[in-house]
Design a protein around this motif. Structure first.
Motif, short mmCIF file in Angstrom:
data_model
loop_
_atom_site.label_atom_id
_atom_site.label_comp_id
_atom_site.label_asym_id
_atom_site.label_seq_id
_atom_site.Cartn_x
_atom_site.Cartn_y
_atom_site.Cartn_z
N ILE A 34 35.67 42.41 39.57
CA ILE A 34 36.09 43.39 38.58
C ILE A 34 37.61 43.28 38.43
O ILE A 34 38.35 43.46 39.40
N LEU A 35 38.05 42.96 37.24
CA LEU A 35 39.48 42.84 36.98
C LEU A 35 40.09 44.18 36.63
O LEU A 35 41.26 44.44 36.92
N LEU A 36 39.32 45.03 35.98
CA LEU A 36 39.82 46.35 35.58
C LEU A 36 38.63 47.24 35.29
O LEU A 36 37.70 46.83 34.61
N GLN A 37 38.67 48.44 35.82
CA GLN A 37 37.68 49.46 35.50
C GLN A 37 38.41 50.79 35.57
O GLN A 37 38.88 51.19 36.63
N SER A 38 38.58 51.44 34.42
CA SER A 38 39.40 52.63 34.39
C SER A 38 38.98 53.58 33.29
O SER A 38 38.51 53.15 32.24
N SER A 39 39.17 54.85 33.52
CA SER A 39 38.92 55.86 32.49
C SER A 39 40.24 56.44 32.00
O SER A 39 40.28 57.44 31.31
N LYS A 40 41.35 55.77 32.37
CA LYS A 40 42.67 56.20 31.92
C LYS A 40 43.57 54.98 31.76
O LYS A 40 43.33 53.93 32.34
N PRO A 78 40.65 52.51 22.73
CA PRO A 78 40.85 51.93 24.05
C PRO A 78 40.87 50.40 23.99
O PRO A 78 40.14 49.79 23.22
N ASN A 79 41.72 49.82 24.83
CA ASN A 79 41.77 48.37 24.94
C ASN A 79 42.36 47.98 26.28
O ASN A 79 42.96 48.81 26.97
N ALA A 80 42.16 46.74 26.66
CA ALA A 80 42.66 46.24 27.93
C ALA A 80 43.17 44.83 27.73
O ALA A 80 42.65 44.07 26.92
N ALA A 81 44.23 44.50 28.46
CA ALA A 81 44.84 43.17 28.37
C ALA A 81 44.70 42.45 29.70
O ALA A 81 44.77 43.07 30.76
N TYR A 82 44.52 41.13 29.62
CA TYR A 82 44.47 40.27 30.80
C TYR A 82 45.51 39.18 30.61
O TYR A 82 45.48 38.44 29.62
N ILE A 83 46.45 39.07 31.54
CA ILE A 83 47.55 38.11 31.42
C ILE A 83 47.11 36.74 31.95
O ILE A 83 46.69 36.62 33.10
N LEU A 84 47.22 35.73 31.10
CA LEU A 84 46.91 34.36 31.49
C LEU A 84 48.13 33.66 32.06
O LEU A 84 48.03 32.94 33.06
N ILE A 101 53.19 43.37 34.27
CA ILE A 101 51.92 42.71 34.56
C ILE A 101 52.13 41.20 34.59
O ILE A 101 52.86 40.63 33.79
N LYS A 102 51.49 40.59 35.57
CA LYS A 102 51.66 39.17 35.87
C LYS A 102 50.35 38.43 35.64
O LYS A 102 49.30 39.05 35.49
N PRO A 103 50.39 37.09 35.66
CA PRO A 103 49.17 36.31 35.47
C PRO A 103 48.07 36.73 36.45
O PRO A 103 48.33 36.96 37.63
N GLY A 104 46.87 36.87 35.92
CA GLY A 104 45.74 37.26 36.74
C GLY A 104 45.56 38.77 36.86
O GLY A 104 44.60 39.23 37.47
N GLU A 105 46.46 39.54 36.25
CA GLU A 105 46.36 41.00 36.29
C GLU A 105 45.86 41.52 34.95
O GLU A 105 46.08 40.92 33.91
N ALA A 106 45.19 42.67 35.03
CA ALA A 106 44.69 43.34 33.83
C ALA A 106 45.37 44.69 33.70
O ALA A 106 45.81 45.28 34.68
N LEU A 107 45.46 45.18 32.47
CA LEU A 107 46.14 46.45 32.18
C LEU A 107 45.29 47.27 31.22
O LEU A 107 44.86 46.76 30.18
N ALA A 108 45.07 48.52 31.56
CA ALA A 108 44.41 49.46 30.64
C ALA A 108 45.49 49.98 29.71
O ALA A 108 46.41 50.67 30.13
#
Length: 140
Positions: A34-40, A78-84, A101-108
């Motif tokens: 799971i890279l990101l799971q958030s309700s906020k 709602p959207n989420a980003a994943y840094i390559l 946020i760095k490579p391999g990280e996700a952001l809500a």
């Protein structure tokens, strides 16, 4: 031209079968992370609800040049980003709060809060997943 008797051919095929020459490849084990799971969003603002319309998913791959400041903007969904690659600093216009946020990280991402992204000395490549509805813009 020499031919093989049927018994010899059947014996050879049986031997190959017993030795595994016709084995079917087994599925490999699926790795799940799971890279990101958030309700906020990243600033702890809760997501309130989705639009009252049929869902529409959008996935974008973006490349932002080095040393860039994106325009201030908001997202109505709602959207989420994943840094390559590269590093991105996200800034909240009102509070001044930031998140790197760095490579391999996700952001809500933030919804209905003015913010922008700022890149460093390297371009940033990211994938953004939007959960919206038809006719609703991804950003304003």
């Amino acid at each position: 031209m020499k031919t093989f008797p049927l018994k010899t051919l059947l014996a050879a095929l049986t031997t190959f079968a017993l030795l595994g020459c016709n084995t079917i490849p087994q599925p490999t084990e699926i790795k799940r992370e799971i890279l990101l799971q958030s309700s906020k969003s990243w600033d702890n603002t809760p997501y309130i609800r989705y639009p009252d319309a049929a869902p529409e998913l959008t996935v974008l791959k973006l490349t932002i040049p080095a040393n860039s400041k994106l325009p201030w903007h908001t997202h109505p969904i709602p959207n989420a980003a994943y840094i390559l690659s590269g590093e991105l600093i996200v800034e909240d216009r009102n509070s001044g709060q930031t998140r790197r946020i760095k490579p391999g990280e996700a952001l809500a991402e933030m919804v209905n809060i003015t913010h922008r992204g700022v890149t460093g000395d390297e371009p940033v490549e990211l994938v953004v997943f939007y959960a919206g509805s038809e006719g609703i813009p991804l950003a304003e």
